[in-house]
Design a protein around this motif. Sequence first.
Motif, PDB file in Angstrom:
ATOM      1  N   LEU A   1      11.472  -2.863   0.264  1.00  0.00           N
ATOM      2  CA  LEU A   1      10.231  -2.240  -0.159  1.00  0.00           C
ATOM      3  C   LEU A   1      10.093  -0.931   0.608  1.00  0.00           C
ATOM      4  CD1 LEU A   1       7.690  -3.175  -1.817  1.00  0.00           C
ATOM      5  CD2 LEU A   1       6.744  -3.986   0.330  1.00  0.00           C
ATOM      6  N   THR A   2       9.714   0.135  -0.096  1.00  0.00           N
ATOM      7  CA  THR A   2       9.451   1.354   0.664  1.00  0.00           C
ATOM      8  C   THR A   2       8.029   1.286   1.213  1.00  0.00           C
ATOM      9  OG1 THR A   2       8.539   2.611  -1.172  1.00  0.00           O
ATOM     10  CG2 THR A   2      10.941   2.706  -0.879  1.00  0.00           C
ATOM     11  N   TYR A   3       7.809   2.077   2.228  1.00  0.00           N
ATOM     12  CA  TYR A   3       6.470   2.159   2.808  1.00  0.00           C
ATOM     13  C   TYR A   3       5.442   2.503   1.733  1.00  0.00           C
ATOM     14  CZ  TYR A   3       2.570   4.392   5.243  1.00  0.00           C
ATOM     15  OH  TYR A   3       1.324   4.774   5.651  1.00  0.00           O
ATOM     16  N   SER A   4       5.790   3.470   0.876  1.00  0.00           N
ATOM     17  CA  SER A   4       4.841   3.897  -0.157  1.00  0.00           C
ATOM     18  C   SER A   4       4.531   2.759  -1.121  1.00  0.00           C
ATOM     19  CB  SER A   4       5.407   5.090  -0.939  1.00  0.00           C
ATOM     20  OG  SER A   4       5.635   6.185  -0.062  1.00  0.00           O
ATOM     21  N   GLU A   5       5.567   1.976  -1.481  1.00  0.00           N
ATOM     22  CA  GLU A   5       5.340   0.819  -2.352  1.00  0.00           C
ATOM     23  C   GLU A   5       4.468  -0.216  -1.641  1.00  0.00           C
ATOM     24  OE1 GLU A   5       9.650   1.103  -4.724  1.00  0.00           O
ATOM     25  OE2 GLU A   5       9.397  -0.202  -2.980  1.00  0.00           O
ATOM     26  N   ALA A   6       4.708  -0.383  -0.344  1.00  0.00           N
ATOM     27  CA  ALA A   6       3.912  -1.340   0.433  1.00  0.00           C
ATOM     28  C   ALA A   6       2.438  -0.953   0.407  1.00  0.00           C
ATOM     29  CB  ALA A   6       4.422  -1.400   1.879  1.00  0.00           C
ATOM     30  N   ILE A   7       2.175   0.345   0.560  1.00  0.00           N
ATOM     31  CA  ILE A   7       0.793   0.816   0.521  1.00  0.00           C
ATOM     32  C   ILE A   7       0.152   0.490  -0.833  1.00  0.00           C
ATOM     33  CG2 ILE A   7      -0.652   2.894   0.498  1.00  0.00           C
ATOM     34  CD1 ILE A   7       0.231   2.196   3.280  1.00  0.00           C
ATOM     35  N   GLU A   8       0.914   0.703  -1.906  1.00  0.00           N
ATOM     36  CA  GLU A   8       0.401   0.400  -3.247  1.00  0.00           C
ATOM     37  C   GLU A   8       0.067  -1.076  -3.405  1.00  0.00           C
ATOM     38  OE1 GLU A   8      -0.653   2.133  -6.032  1.00  0.00           O
ATOM     39  OE2 GLU A   8      -0.686   3.519  -4.327  1.00  0.00           O
ATOM     40  N   ILE A   9       0.999  -1.934  -2.966  1.00  0.00           N
ATOM     41  CA  ILE A   9       0.785  -3.382  -3.092  1.00  0.00           C
ATOM     42  C   ILE A   9      -0.452  -3.806  -2.307  1.00  0.00           C
ATOM     43  CG2 ILE A   9       1.693  -5.631  -2.410  1.00  0.00           C
ATOM     44  CD1 ILE A   9       4.466  -4.647  -3.125  1.00  0.00           C
ATOM     45  N   LEU A  10      -0.571  -3.284  -1.098  1.00  0.00           N
ATOM     46  CA  LEU A  10      -1.716  -3.651  -0.260  1.00  0.00           C
ATOM     47  C   LEU A  10      -3.017  -3.173  -0.892  1.00  0.00           C
ATOM     48  CD1 LEU A  10      -0.123  -2.811   3.201  1.00  0.00           C
ATOM     49  CD2 LEU A  10      -0.782  -5.086   2.408  1.00  0.00           C
ATOM     50  N   ARG A  11      -2.966  -1.964  -1.446  1.00  0.00           N
ATOM     51  CA  ARG A  11      -4.175  -1.406  -2.040  1.00  0.00           C
ATOM     52  C   ARG A  11      -4.619  -2.214  -3.250  1.00  0.00           C
ATOM     53  NH1 ARG A  11      -3.325   4.594  -3.074  1.00  0.00           N
ATOM     54  NH2 ARG A  11      -3.822   4.852  -0.868  1.00  0.00           N
TER      55      ARG A  11
END
Length: 463
Positions: A308-318
């Motif tokens: 998972l990229t950091y940016s994808e992680a941010i999306e999932i969390l959001r």
Amino acid sequence: MEKVDIKEIFRHAPAYLGQPVQVNGWVRTIRTSKAFGFIELNDGTFFANLQVVFGEELANFAQVAKISLSSPITVEGQLVESPGAKQPFELKAEKIEIISFCSPEYPLQKKRHTFEYLRTIAHLRPRTNTFAAVFRVRSVIAYAIHKFFQERGFVYVHTPIITGSDAEGAGEMFRVTTLDLNQLPRDESGRVDFRADFFGKETNLTVSGQLEVESYCLAFNKVYTFGPTFRAENSNTARHAAEFWMIEPEIAFADLADNMKLAEEMLKFIINYVMENAPEEMAFFNQFVDKDLFARLENVVKSDFGHLTYSEAIEILRKSGNKFEYPIEWGRDLQTEHERYLTEQVFKKPLFVTDYPAAIKAFYMRLNDDRQTVAAMDLLVPGIGEIIGGSQREERLDVLEQRMAELGLKQEDYGWYLDLRRYGGTKHAGYGLGFERVIMYLTGMSNIRDVISFPRTVKSAEF
RNA sequence: UCCUCGAUAGCUCAAUGGUGGAGCAACCGGCUGUUAACCGGUAGGCUGCAGGUUCGAGUCCUGCUCGGGGAGCCA
């Protein structure tokens, strides 16, 4: 009479049945009646105890019957099949020599002790089941790590423990000095004059061997360090110690994907090796320390790690709709609650998070083409959190120099490190693995103080 | 460093503001196959430290020390 390790008897019992043997060990527990008794003997070579049966035909029966816990004895007798349900065989004693009597104030009892109490008697705790298992497994894991890297052609490099570099940037450092702290030499401006110190300059204990090992990577191609590391952080958690061991592999002609592949193969290798070579200890952990241990480790060995990229992680969390204490915002570092949500709730297995914003990562990590993120990776595992942190290194001299300038790092402090880019530089990558965190992960032990023989933590350096 | 909970016999824990107890360990004895063996008895305490409130504090208040859990920093 043949002197035999108890491990040898357990592993090759049929060969010893009916045979005379001598064993030397310590009394773990004793149960007596009027005319006979049982001693569970542990000689340190094996997790399980050997049951010794003795009767009043022994010349010193009365003495043996009153022997105190942890007294060392030599037993000679014959190995026989046991009528008892809990052990397949036992040693019928013909002679028991009491080597010494353990004082009755011996603080370990035949009952469960708390880990907190056992920490106060760290010199005696390896005699308990749990700690005997922990420290044998610690040894087996260390061997597994060397085996993994050596079999793949890696060279084991010993990087310095005392470092003259004051800018490794990985954390607060312990100062190393021979100066008399009550009478410090001063220079013209009144500051401490380290020219008078042992090394003629300021020195500290290492916080990472990474920068040094990169130089050996560019000579040997595949290298690793495995040694002690020191951080003077005021960390008060179950996962931090001031002195711990770290493994830092570094591979040349390799990118972040190669790096993650290596980390995943390594972790799976270690788990398989320990399950095979310390089965009794692992079964004990699974039964008494963490009931989900085997299921979890099996899941790790069988599954492909998540990516998972950091940016994808941010999306999932959001999009999760979860209420987090800390805000989710691109550019902020992931907090423990975020990491745990991702690895424990979303993926339910080990998870690589990659390509973090450059601003929150170290200067040596390779800048991605988007100029915003770096080729970094953290491996998150359920229950422990971050177990590995690594990156592809910035091999482009101009980019590295520019990045150092942005962060206010002085080039003259990193002359030799920059040379590695000038002289035959190539892409390379590596990571740091917290040895104790691996032990915690593989044993289910939840406090780092309980997987280090004599732990050093804030306000605590006993023994 | 911050938040939170705790500190009583060697260990694990109980005790409404009113004479501090139990289990285990230790010690003494009993028991012919035990499994953290079992049964009986004996001994064991300035309640973490320093102050305060009260006729009276293990219990309430303040500070400190140490420990657990969580957070930050990270491996």
